[in-house]
Design a protein around this motif. Structure first.
Motif, PDB file in Angstrom:
ATOM      1  N   LEU A 159       0.828  -1.195   0.000  1.00 42.92           N
ATOM      2  CA  LEU A 159       0.000   0.000   0.000  1.00 42.92           C
ATOM      3  C   LEU A 159       0.864   1.247   0.000  1.00 42.92           C
ATOM      4  O   LEU A 159       0.621   2.199  -0.737  1.00 42.92           O
ATOM      5  CB  LEU A 159      -0.877  -0.012   1.253  1.00 42.92           C
ATOM      6  N   ALA A 171       1.129   4.155  -2.753  1.00 44.99           N
ATOM      7  CA  ALA A 171       0.996   5.581  -2.476  1.00 44.99           C
ATOM      8  C   ALA A 171       2.179   6.338  -3.044  1.00 44.99           C
ATOM      9  O   ALA A 171       2.034   7.419  -3.609  1.00 44.99           O
ATOM     10  CB  ALA A 171       0.920   5.799  -0.972  1.00 44.99           C
ATOM     11  N   ALA A 195       1.891   6.678  -6.661  1.00 41.34           N
ATOM     12  CA  ALA A 195       0.854   7.654  -6.939  1.00 41.34           C
ATOM     13  C   ALA A 195       1.418   9.055  -6.824  1.00 41.34           C
ATOM     14  O   ALA A 195       1.131   9.933  -7.631  1.00 41.34           O
ATOM     15  CB  ALA A 195      -0.283   7.472  -5.949  1.00 41.34           C
ATOM     16  N   SER A 243      -1.030   8.452 -12.240  1.00 43.90           N
ATOM     17  CA  SER A 243      -1.492   7.077 -12.313  1.00 43.90           C
ATOM     18  C   SER A 243      -1.003   6.417 -13.588  1.00 43.90           C
ATOM     19  O   SER A 243      -1.492   5.388 -13.983  1.00 43.90           O
ATOM     20  CB  SER A 243      -3.004   7.041 -12.255  1.00 43.90           C
ATOM     21  N   GLN A 260      -8.620  -3.750   0.723  1.00 42.56           N
ATOM     22  CA  GLN A 260      -7.216  -3.772   0.325  1.00 42.56           C
ATOM     23  C   GLN A 260      -6.956  -4.574  -0.937  1.00 42.56           C
ATOM     24  O   GLN A 260      -6.428  -4.050  -1.909  1.00 42.56           O
ATOM     25  CB  GLN A 260      -6.368  -4.310   1.485  1.00 42.56           C
ATOM     26  N   PRO A 278      -9.177  -3.256  -4.302  1.00 44.87           N
ATOM     27  CA  PRO A 278      -8.727  -1.974  -4.876  1.00 44.87           C
ATOM     28  C   PRO A 278      -7.353  -2.083  -5.520  1.00 44.87           C
ATOM     29  O   PRO A 278      -7.119  -1.552  -6.597  1.00 44.87           O
ATOM     30  CB  PRO A 278      -8.673  -1.037  -3.664  1.00 44.87           C
ATOM     31  N   ILE A 338      -7.773  -3.927  -8.814  1.00 43.70           N
ATOM     32  CA  ILE A 338      -8.375  -3.081  -9.861  1.00 43.70           C
ATOM     33  C   ILE A 338      -7.311  -2.154 -10.446  1.00 43.70           C
ATOM     34  O   ILE A 338      -7.221  -1.966 -11.661  1.00 43.70           O
ATOM     35  CB  ILE A 338      -9.544  -2.244  -9.287  1.00 43.70           C
ATOM     36  N   GLN A 339      -6.496  -1.602  -9.548  1.00 40.25           N
ATOM     37  CA  GLN A 339      -5.447  -0.687  -9.998  1.00 40.25           C
ATOM     38  C   GLN A 339      -4.482  -1.400 -10.950  1.00 40.25           C
ATOM     39  O   GLN A 339      -4.124  -0.866 -11.996  1.00 40.25           O
ATOM     40  CB  GLN A 339      -4.709  -0.201  -8.768  1.00 40.25           C
ATOM     41  N   GLN A 366      -6.234  -2.107 -14.275  1.00 39.68           N
ATOM     42  CA  GLN A 366      -6.357  -0.897 -15.097  1.00 39.68           C
ATOM     43  C   GLN A 366      -5.013  -0.498 -15.689  1.00 39.68           C
ATOM     44  O   GLN A 366      -4.934  -0.070 -16.833  1.00 39.68           O
ATOM     45  CB  GLN A 366      -6.915   0.258 -14.265  1.00 39.68           C
ATOM     46  N   LEU A 411     -18.207  -6.337 -10.771  1.00 36.01           N
ATOM     47  CA  LEU A 411     -17.329  -5.407 -11.486  1.00 36.01           C
ATOM     48  C   LEU A 411     -16.470  -6.160 -12.503  1.00 36.01           C
ATOM     49  O   LEU A 411     -16.284  -5.714 -13.638  1.00 36.01           O
ATOM     50  CB  LEU A 411     -16.433  -4.669 -10.489  1.00 36.01           C
ATOM     51  N   HIS A 461     -15.948  -5.950 -17.023  1.00 37.68           N
ATOM     52  CA  HIS A 461     -14.686  -5.533 -17.656  1.00 37.68           C
ATOM     53  C   HIS A 461     -14.021  -6.683 -18.396  1.00 37.68           C
ATOM     54  O   HIS A 461     -12.966  -7.173 -17.986  1.00 37.68           O
ATOM     55  CB  HIS A 461     -13.723  -4.969 -16.599  1.00 37.68           C
TER      56      HIS A 461
END
Lengths: 446, 316
Positions: free
Chosen positions: A16, A20, A23, A28, A90, A93, A96-97, A100, A118, A122
């Motif tokens: 995580l 961050a 990010a 992104s 956790q 998400p 998904i990141q 993507q 979801l 996709h």
């Protein structure tokens, strides 16, 4: 076991933090990093297939199955990456990141039922498993489990792993201490419905000072929600057109009301499931019962460690069956080795593998051939005082119904559980909790 | 501008043939910029560009499917009306004050104590920095256990005084205290070392003169050390402001690596709010707008602190 879990938590936290950092430094934008080894043409180099999973304790129960595969297949080696205990907040998400960005996800990834809405929407994220001949597996699964693994445009992207089923795990040694019956059939007879369950809880807590009756509000809230969902059209937070129905679905209110009563009577240890404190509480005897879908058995035994062996047992659940939980395995399109990954997903969902996972750890197979396996039907779980888990779960497995979960189920579930947990830990007043639950659900679905 | 202020090389270059003259000019005019450019290139790539890109992002509305829609300042308007955002701002400022004020005072007195002559001086000075080189995650794991509701050391000590167990993750102020302790444990030593370095640059003769005039140790501290330390203090305060207002790792690891910061966001900071919006709700535009407001918050915080520090010992 405890060490394994700890490391999972750390890895999650650092993942995580790393997320961050990325990010902060580059927006992104997904830059193709060199994290995947280049596909080598030399046959000597084995292909490593990364299988990413979530969940506490023994989670997917793949430990033995992977050891077996790795010993038999020198050319394809499976590496399990247990990312974190928590799915909605956790694992999903992060996944998904990665999906993507087109980089970072494993070759085979586990998806909880809450993420399937979801994922289905996709198709571009997933490899089509039909291309690897896996539509031949259709006959192995109940229709609903199979169909939920199809994308909206008909690709096969998910193979079923486990399903829910309901029971109550309890500490027989503490029940004895409280002067209650401790033998599983007698314990089951103590609570034909949830009201008597709470009465038993009061009797228990009057006798045993340092242990609460239940772990927290959320586990039992889920159990009641899924039981009631079965009576209310098999929907929870969204109807089948993906409209939010939190305020209209009687199943949600029933689960909430029960959680409120448990909390007001002080019958919970106020621990949120799938947190470190909850895991520690399992080990240290902070609570005497946990709502147990089949896959929860492995979570409880993993968290409790060897010291809990024989102290835990499994009784029937008040108020009838329900189908909480269960997962699928998928191959992300970004995988460099989709063919090998599909072979691994195929192996991990075969009747034989799912049956051995059930007998080793307790996750109920979704594979119907595994459900009918004699070894599964007669399975006993050593950790749970040799409870006849085959009898408890396998008998009802074929009658379980699918529950529809919306595209944003994971987000709404987290918002609702946070309010219920907040009500239990005192940060949301009882009188305002229902309104806030509805408001926060609307916001999360927004 | 008089000719005399030009570097000698330029003056000399006037007498050189055109080609060499040009090269010499290049040497004098361009070279300095080339030499300092790595910093500016890096700053543009990792500072300015993300800043501008975030601004661009913040003007769009994102949804889970990744489709975007122009909304102008819509995200900012929505943020200013978002209770959760203000909750995060309150938490951030609250924890910042709770952590930074005691931290800087402690660091100052620690530095003053370390500024004396004693045995093993170097070893003890270095040991103050130890917490800083420990991994944040390791620190958080230890503190999470110290501040556990059940079987936690802090609650156990409180129970000696007949106090009930505190649920450190459920109540707002206790959670802030726990996190502030974590932050202070890590950063007090670092600030103390910087204060110490500042103190060592103060000329000894000032103290000697004061001592001859009969000023006590305490008086010397207030009248000489503090005012002379002002430039160091400005640096330390600005640094702590930036660090404190972007607080992320400690409160996140305090809640199992979850950016919710408690069941009702009891200790969710703005940085956690940004990550939650961006990477859990996947509303990049909203997250970007929140990041810009955080940037403004830091500017305001830095400005207030700067003005405040300028007044310290401000007889000049």
């Amino acid at each position: 076991m405890l060490n394994r879990k700890r490391r999972g938590g750390l890895a999650a936290a650092s993942a995580l933090a790393a997320a961050a950092l990325t990010a902060a430094s580059c927006g992104s934008g997904g830059t193709p990093a060199a994290s995947n080894a280049p596909a080598s043409s030399a046959a000597a180099e084995p292909v490593t297939i990364r299988v990413q999973t979530f969940g506490g304790g023994s989670n997917f129960g793949y430990k033995n199955a992977i050891t077996k595969w790795n010993a038999e297949h020198k050319d394809i080696q499976i590496k399990e990456e247990h990312l974190t205990d928590q799915f909605e907040q956790q694992y999903w998400p992060q996944m998904i990141q990665w999906l993507q960005a087109g980089n970072g996800a494993g070759d085979v990834v586990g998806i909880d039922e809450g993420g399937m809405g979801l994922a289905k929407a996709h198709p571009e994220w997933w490899a089509d498993l039909k291309e690897y001949g896996l539509d031949s597996r259709k006959a192995d699964f109940p229709a609903w489990k199979w169909e939920n693994g199809l994308t909206t445009d008909g690709k096969l992207f998910g193979l079923g792993t486990d399903i829910g089923g309901m029971s109550i795990c309890y500490r027989s040694d503490l029940f004895k201490k409280a002067g209650l019956p401790s033998e599983r059939d007698k314990v089951s007879a103590l609570w034909p419905d949830w009201d008597t369950f709470m009465k038993v809880g009061q009797q228990f807590q009057a006798k045993v000072k340092d242990t609460k009756f239940a772990d927290g509000t959320n586990t039992l809230y889920q159990v009641v929600l899924y039981q009631e969902a079965a009576k209310n059209g098999n929907v929870t937070y969204f109807d089948k057109d993906n409209n939010l129905i939190v305020d209209k679905n009687p199943a949600v209110k029933a689960g909430f009301d029960f959680a409120t009563k448990m909390s007001q009577q002080g019958l919970t240890a106020k621990l949120r499931n799938f947190t470190d404190e909850w895991a520690a509480g399992t080990q240290k005897g902070a609570f005497a019962t946990v709502g147990c879908p089949s896959w929860m058995l492995g979570v409880v035994s993993g968290n409790a460690g060897d010291g809990g062996k024989g102290k835990w047992d499994v009784a029937s659940v008040p108020g009838g069956g329900g189908n909480w939980g269960g997962s699928w395995l998928s191959v992300p399109k970004q995988s460099k080795h989709p063919k090998e990954a599909a072979a691994v997903a195929d192996y991990l969902t075969q009747a034989q593998t799912e049956a051995s996972i059930f007998t080793d750890f307790g996750n109920m197979p979704s594979n119907t051939k595994a459900q009918q396996d004699a070894a599964v039907q007669s399975a006993k779980n050593e950790f749970f005082n040799n409870a006849p888990i085959g009898e408890i779960f396998a008998k009802s497995a074929s009658s379980l119904q699918p529950v529809f979960l919306g595209v944003k189920h994971a987000q709404v579930k987290n918002a609702i559980e946070s309010v219920i947990q907040g009500m239990d830990d005192g940060s949301v007043p009882y009188g305002k909790a229902w309104q806030q639950l509805v408001d926060d659900a609307v916001k999360a679905a927004g | 501008m008089s000719i005399d202020t030009l570097p000698r090389a330029v003056r000399r270059s006037r007498h050189l043939p055109p080609g060499r003259r040009w090269r010499s000019r290049l040497d004098v005019k361009v070279m300095p910029y080339t030499l300092v450019s790595p910093y500016f290139i890096l700053f543009a790539a990792f500072g300015l560009f993300p800043l501008a890109f975030t601004l661009y992002y913040s003007l769009y509305d994102y949804d889970l499917a990744g489709t975007t829609k122009w909304t102008g300042l819509g995200n900012y308007a929505k943020l200013l009306a978002d209770e959760d955002f203000w909750n995060a701002v309150t938490n951030t400022v609250g924890m910042f004050l709770l952590a930074t004020i005691p931290q800087l005072l402690l660091a100052l007195f620690l530095a003053n104590a370390l500024n004396k002559r004693f045995r093993l001086r170097l070893a003890i000075r270095m040991s103050v920095l130890l917490p800083l080189v420990t991994s944040v995650v390791a620190v958080a794991v230890v503190f999470t256990q110290l501040f556990a509701r059940d079987w936690g050391l802090v609650n156990w000590i409180l129970s000696w005084f007949g106090m009930d167990a505190i649920n450190w993750r459920a109540e707002r102020v206790p959670s802030w205290l726990a996190i502030a302790t974590m932050v202070d444990w890590r950063w007090t030593g670092y600030n103390a070392i910087i204060f110490l370095a500042g103190m060592q640059t103060i000329p000894r003769d000032l103290y000697e003169a004061a001592a001859i005039d009969g000023a006590s140790r305490r008086r010397q501290f207030w009248q000489i050390t503090l005012p002379m330390l002002r430039p160091t203090m400005i640096f330390v305060v600005l640094n702590s402001t930036i660090g404190g207002l972007t607080l992320f790792s400690e409160p996140t690891t305090f809640y199992n690596g979850n950016v919710d910061g408690g069941s009702q966001g009891q200790f969710q900071t703005v940085a956690m709010f940004v990550v939650k919006q961006g990477f859990r709700e996947f509303d990049y535009g909203y997250a970007a707008a929140a990041a810009w407001l955080l940037f403004l918050l830091i500017l305001i915080g830095a400005l207030i602190n700067f003005l405040f520090v300028r007044r310290i010992g401000g007889t000049k």
